[in-house]
Write an enzyme that holds these catalytic residues in place. Structure first.
Site, short mmCIF file in Angstrom:
data_model
loop_
_atom_site.label_atom_id
_atom_site.label_comp_id
_atom_site.label_asym_id
_atom_site.label_seq_id
_atom_site.Cartn_x
_atom_site.Cartn_y
_atom_site.Cartn_z
NE ARG A 1 61.05 45.81 9.06
CZ ARG A 1 59.98 45.39 9.72
NH1 ARG A 1 59.41 46.18 10.62
NH2 ARG A 1 59.48 44.19 9.52
CG HIS B 1 61.63 46.13 15.72
ND1 HIS B 1 62.34 46.07 14.54
CD2 HIS B 1 60.32 46.02 15.35
CE1 HIS B 1 61.52 45.91 13.53
NE2 HIS B 1 60.27 45.88 13.99
CD GLU C 1 65.52 47.24 14.50
OE1 GLU C 1 65.16 46.06 14.63
OE2 GLU C 1 64.76 48.15 14.17
#
Ligand code: GLV
Length: 347
Positions: free
Chosen positions: A245, A292, A274
């Protein structure tokens, strides 16, 4: 008098899942799909959740304490991801909302991407690809696009759960030395194939690894785990890979370490805010950026959807799913489910 919609168990899907899993769900529940282009904003999510007993969510949706509190019918959050930092778990548990995730089915796929980023950074693959495409290649040169070796180097793995171990197996196959920091209970027991991996401290790992790959979930104790202090002791020229993360790393400190040359490069699949990626990261040639996509293979995304749907159906059926992350809420959940069952006369 209640309408059929009010009586049936209603599920909100915030994104697409394969048709076969959708059909299984539709056989047991009423489905609502978020329209494409859903803003993901809190009011829009709240609006969509009105009248829903469950949500099949993705990590792009933030199921905040407020959203959970203000959704009176909500009983299950089936998150199609292994990480669930997008959900306020305490708020969910307080309310008796069962939360499930998708562990175990994305380990190898995520490890593939982490190792791909490691190789791409070490051997400058993305930079070299642009060089060829842009017509800059005028002939073979002995010092053209020199990278660094991977074999015989040391990889430090932070978080030695299923994904970290899958990365370790790849690294051993490439002739690397592997050291790790176990961040969670149960991560210290090694299977024989990983016997060559060495347990160490975070400080020692950072100071002595040529590559560092992060594989811990985002939690209170891992927020900015890699910050300015940690980056100031990292081995000079090391390459950092993050597929966990974004907020496990302090992005500002990371940029500073890249700018100073302390870090030799970074392979990043995850970011603090993000989908925003700082321009200064985008500008850097020694950084490889992906959006991602750790678990993004056709096969793995299908398995994740299947696990999420099966968990949800198991719960609706009155059995505790094995992928529940807060199983302690089960008695409270069963009570709330029984109330729905009684009102539609089916249980
Ligand atoms: C992906 O990031 C996941 O948590 O599944």
């Amino acid at each position: 008098m209640k309408t059929e919609d009010q009586l049936q168990f209603q599920v909100l899907l915030t994104g697409p899942i394969p048709a076969e899993h959708l059909a299984c769900l539709a056989a047991k529940a009423g489905l609502t799909h978020l329209r494409p282009g859903f803003s993901g904003s809190e009011p829009a999510l709240l609006d969509a959740l009105v009248g829903c007993d469950a949500v099949v969510s993705f990590l792009s949706e933030r199921l905040s304490g407020y959203v959970i509190e203000m959704s009176p019918r909500l009983k299950v959050i089936a998150n199609v991801a292994v990480g669930y930092d997008n959900i306020d778990l305490e708020a969910a548990s307080r309310k008796g909302v069962l939360v499930t995730n998708t562990p175990g089915v994305l380990d190898e796929t995520t490890a593939d991407l982490a190792f791909g980023l490691l190789i791409a950074c070490a051997r400058r693959i993305v930079e070299a690809d642009s060089f060829v495409r842009n017509g800059q290649w005028s002939g073979w040169l002995p010092d053209l696009m020199l990278g660094v070796d991977i074999h015989a180097k040391t990889l430090g793995i932070v978080g030695f759960g299923r994904i970290g171990r899958a990365v370790a197996r790849r690294a051993l196959g490439f002739g690397m030395k592997v050291q790790y920091v176990a961040k969670r209970e149960g991560e210290r027991k090694l299977t024989p194939e990983l016997a060559g991996c060495k347990s160490t401290t975070l400080h020692e790992l950072l100071a002595s690894s040529d590559f560092v790959s992060l594989h811990c979930p985002l939690a209170k104790d891992t927020f900015h785990l890699i910050g300015q202090a940690e980056l100031s002791v990292i081995k000079h020229g090391a390459i950092l890979v993050n597929t966990s993360r974004g907020a496990v790393v302090d992005q500002m400190a990371l940029l500073a370490a890249l700018e100073s040359g302390r870090l030799g490069g970074a392979g990043l699949d995850v970011f603090e805010e993000e989908p925003a990626v700082p321009a200064k990261l985008i500008e850097r040639k020694n950084v490889v950026l992906t959006p991602h996509i750790g678990s993004a293979s056709v096969e793995t995304r299908a398995k994740m959807a299947e696990l999420a749907v099966n968990g949800l159906l198991t719960a609706i059926d009155g059995r505790l799913p094995s992928n529940a992350v807060n199983p302690e809420v089960w008695p409270q959940f069963v009570n709330r489910l029984a109330i729905v069952g009684r009102s539609n006369g089916s249980k």
